[in-house]
Design an enzyme around this catalytic site. Sequence first.
Site, mmCIF file in Angstrom:
data_model
loop_
_atom_site.group_PDB
_atom_site.id
_atom_site.type_symbol
_atom_site.label_atom_id
_atom_site.label_comp_id
_atom_site.label_asym_id
_atom_site.label_seq_id
_atom_site.Cartn_x
_atom_site.Cartn_y
_atom_site.Cartn_z
ATOM 1 N N CYS A 1 15.762 -6.193 6.359
ATOM 2 C CA CYS A 1 15.216 -7.638 6.511
ATOM 3 C C CYS A 1 15.335 -8.349 5.338
ATOM 4 O O CYS A 1 15.001 -7.833 3.961
ATOM 5 C CB CYS A 1 13.625 -7.506 6.696
ATOM 6 S SG CYS A 1 12.860 -8.837 6.817
ATOM 7 N N SER B 1 10.134 -2.614 -13.819
ATOM 8 C CA SER B 1 10.974 -2.603 -12.635
ATOM 9 C C SER B 1 12.458 -3.343 -12.852
ATOM 10 O O SER B 1 13.224 -2.884 -12.218
ATOM 11 C CB SER B 1 10.215 -3.338 -11.356
ATOM 12 O OG SER B 1 10.012 -4.673 -11.679
ATOM 13 N N CYS C 1 0.798 -1.273 -0.046
ATOM 14 C CA CYS C 1 -0.070 -0.102 0.127
ATOM 15 C C CYS C 1 0.983 1.322 -0.155
ATOM 16 O O CYS C 1 2.095 1.225 0.233
ATOM 17 C CB CYS C 1 -1.009 0.000 1.123
ATOM 18 S SG CYS C 1 -1.863 -1.571 1.404
ATOM 19 N N CYS D 1 12.929 -3.171 4.903
ATOM 20 C CA CYS D 1 12.593 -4.175 3.577
ATOM 21 C C CYS D 1 13.287 -3.864 2.433
ATOM 22 O O CYS D 1 13.371 -2.917 1.410
ATOM 23 C CB CYS D 1 11.075 -4.252 3.335
ATOM 24 S SG CYS D 1 10.608 -5.336 2.162
ATOM 25 N N ASP E 1 13.641 -8.301 -12.084
ATOM 26 C CA ASP E 1 13.838 -7.903 -10.833
ATOM 27 C C ASP E 1 13.918 -9.159 -9.730
ATOM 28 O O ASP E 1 14.478 -9.241 -8.847
ATOM 29 C CB ASP E 1 12.973 -6.747 -10.356
ATOM 30 C CG ASP E 1 11.521 -7.138 -10.579
ATOM 31 O OD1 ASP E 1 11.183 -7.587 -9.538
ATOM 32 O OD2 ASP E 1 11.044 -6.882 -11.723
ATOM 33 N N CYS F 1 12.761 -13.132 3.176
ATOM 34 C CA CYS F 1 12.214 -14.073 2.023
ATOM 35 C C CYS F 1 13.316 -14.772 1.204
ATOM 36 O O CYS F 1 12.952 -15.540 0.385
ATOM 37 C CB CYS F 1 11.381 -12.920 1.106
ATOM 38 S SG CYS F 1 12.426 -11.723 0.327
ATOM 39 N N CYS G 1 6.504 -13.943 3.009
ATOM 40 C CA CYS G 1 7.084 -12.686 3.838
ATOM 41 C C CYS G 1 5.625 -12.478 4.493
ATOM 42 O O CYS G 1 4.409 -12.537 4.381
ATOM 43 C CB CYS G 1 6.999 -11.394 2.827
ATOM 44 S SG CYS G 1 6.944 -9.844 3.953
ATOM 45 N N ASN H 1 0.090 0.616 6.087
ATOM 46 C CA ASN H 1 0.887 -0.139 5.072
ATOM 47 C C ASN H 1 1.762 -0.926 6.026
ATOM 48 O O ASN H 1 2.450 -0.602 6.959
ATOM 49 C CB ASN H 1 1.883 0.839 4.453
ATOM 50 C CG ASN H 1 2.884 0.292 3.505
ATOM 51 O OD1 ASN H 1 2.768 -0.845 3.053
ATOM 52 N ND2 ASN H 1 4.065 0.973 3.089
ATOM 53 N N GLY H 2 1.478 -2.306 5.516
ATOM 54 C CA GLY H 2 2.091 -3.228 6.544
ATOM 55 C C GLY H 2 1.406 -4.396 6.779
ATOM 56 O O GLY H 2 0.033 -4.568 6.411
ATOM 57 N N GLY I 1 -0.019 0.163 -5.103
ATOM 58 C CA GLY I 1 -1.567 -0.402 -4.943
ATOM 59 C C GLY I 1 -2.449 -0.081 -5.708
ATOM 60 O O GLY I 1 -2.796 1.018 -6.238
ATOM 61 N N TYR J 1 12.143 -4.108 -6.102
ATOM 62 C CA TYR J 1 10.909 -3.913 -6.894
ATOM 63 C C TYR J 1 9.665 -2.942 -6.567
ATOM 64 O O TYR J 1 9.337 -2.246 -7.461
ATOM 65 C CB TYR J 1 10.209 -5.435 -6.660
ATOM 66 C CG TYR J 1 8.864 -5.477 -7.478
ATOM 67 C CD1 TYR J 1 8.729 -5.677 -8.832
ATOM 68 C CD2 TYR J 1 7.743 -5.571 -6.708
ATOM 69 C CE1 TYR J 1 7.567 -5.611 -9.321
ATOM 70 C CE2 TYR J 1 6.399 -5.671 -7.389
ATOM 71 C CZ TYR J 1 6.513 -5.614 -8.741
ATOM 72 O OH TYR J 1 5.013 -5.680 -9.386
#
Length: 487
Positions: free
Chosen positions: A458, A308, A24, A261, A371, A461, A407, A125-126, A50, A267
């Site tokens: 982080c 991307s 988002c 992140c 990407d 992933c 994730c 967002n999250g 989004g 991306y």
Amino acid sequence: MRLPVAENACESLVIDEYEKKEKCGLFGVWGPANASQICYQGLFAQQHRGQESAGIAVTDGVQINGHTGMGLVAQVFSPRLLREELSGHAAIGHVRYSTTGSSRICNAQPLVRQYLLGPVAVAHNGNLINAGLLRRDYEEHGHIFQTTTDTEIIVHLMAKPTHASKPDPLPHVLRHLQGAFSLVFLFPDRIEACRDPWGVRPLVIGRLREGYWCVASETCALDAVDASHVREVEPGEIVRIDAKGLSSRRFDPGVPEPAHCVFEHVYFANPASRVFGDTVHVVRENLGRALAREAPVAADFVMPMPDSGRSAALGFAKESGIPFEEGIVPNRFVGRTFILPTQSQRDRAVAMKLNIIPDLVKDRRIVIVEDSVVRGTTTRSKMRAIRHAGAREIHLRVSCPPIRHPCFYGIDFPTRTELIAHERTVEQIRTFLEVDSLAYLSLEGMLSCLTHPPQRYCSACWTGQYKIPVDQPMGKFNFERDQLRMF
């Protein structure tokens, strides 16, 4: 069969589930008479984050009025709506791609609610990893939820009498949340913007030329409204914007080593944005350079996979000395592809969205820079389309390591078993994708392209090492399934 999206019902919109999804985008501004129009511009600049739904909430100092709809920002809002129905001196907005709670009108944000202390709107967002436990507890105490998203839980926490009665309830509420969250709240007398103690998702502060303060997920939104970039909202910080200006307080001291992140750089983010202290285009170009050093190949030209992969492809071409060519022209009017039942239909959908230039690729050895590869089905469709156009050799280079783990912090990656790299070797993936060679950027190579030390990011992933403990992983549709089990 797909049904039309209902305007006032919690009906689902089926979206392409076989590849990675954006998260988002947030925007908020306090002060100008045309706040909703400025908010619109900020959201439009972040449309890449989004594409399912969009919403704006405004206040006149007494009430909060909001409008949400399914689709793109330009589809949801009209000039008349912004001017007449969303008038006010402060606004917050949201563009959504669902990662908790499916794509439904009831889940569109900002959520506007009335509670003990008055009206409030919230945009998120999250992902909250303790959302299931919190929601179950509130439902057992008689609370009724109107959405299937984790964001609504925050409002229920705010409405709890023991929380609302505190002199400053918001910090107390935020300390109950676990996971990744950048939040923007709108109250009649202020905007509050905050970021989780780990700083997983970006959130920045800007200032318009007229002196009004604003916040956004990305700096590209600040550029769109002609605002200067002041700084990031710090992890664990609450920034308050009101008639007196900007002030700050903390609900958490923050962690010694944050969890920014990396996929924002790989991306999600706009190439023009500055995220976690680095310009995204520069990082991606450096990813491509590192990839060229790690996985050289003889070829006639380097071609990006729009959009991307473009910056990384430029870096690969510059480092390798192989010419750069745009052999694929994306169709800007197709939008996101929907789920299709057969591979042949998916191949046709890719052909509609990506127009390959046959005269350029025919009988050529091509390096394709992508990407990332998540599930792999759309990537294979793209490779087939390029092969069908006459490419002699296809060498796929990916500007991040193989994604082997899901994730839980706000990216809609599939479950582990749906990830193409789960329990597959690179050679097995190459065979599946039907390319002549395949190479991924190493984890070390990727992290070396970023400013901060590796431990400040982080990379779960890719590594499976989750910096924020995940005791009870939540899937995207957990709340929907819980509801089905109730009946």
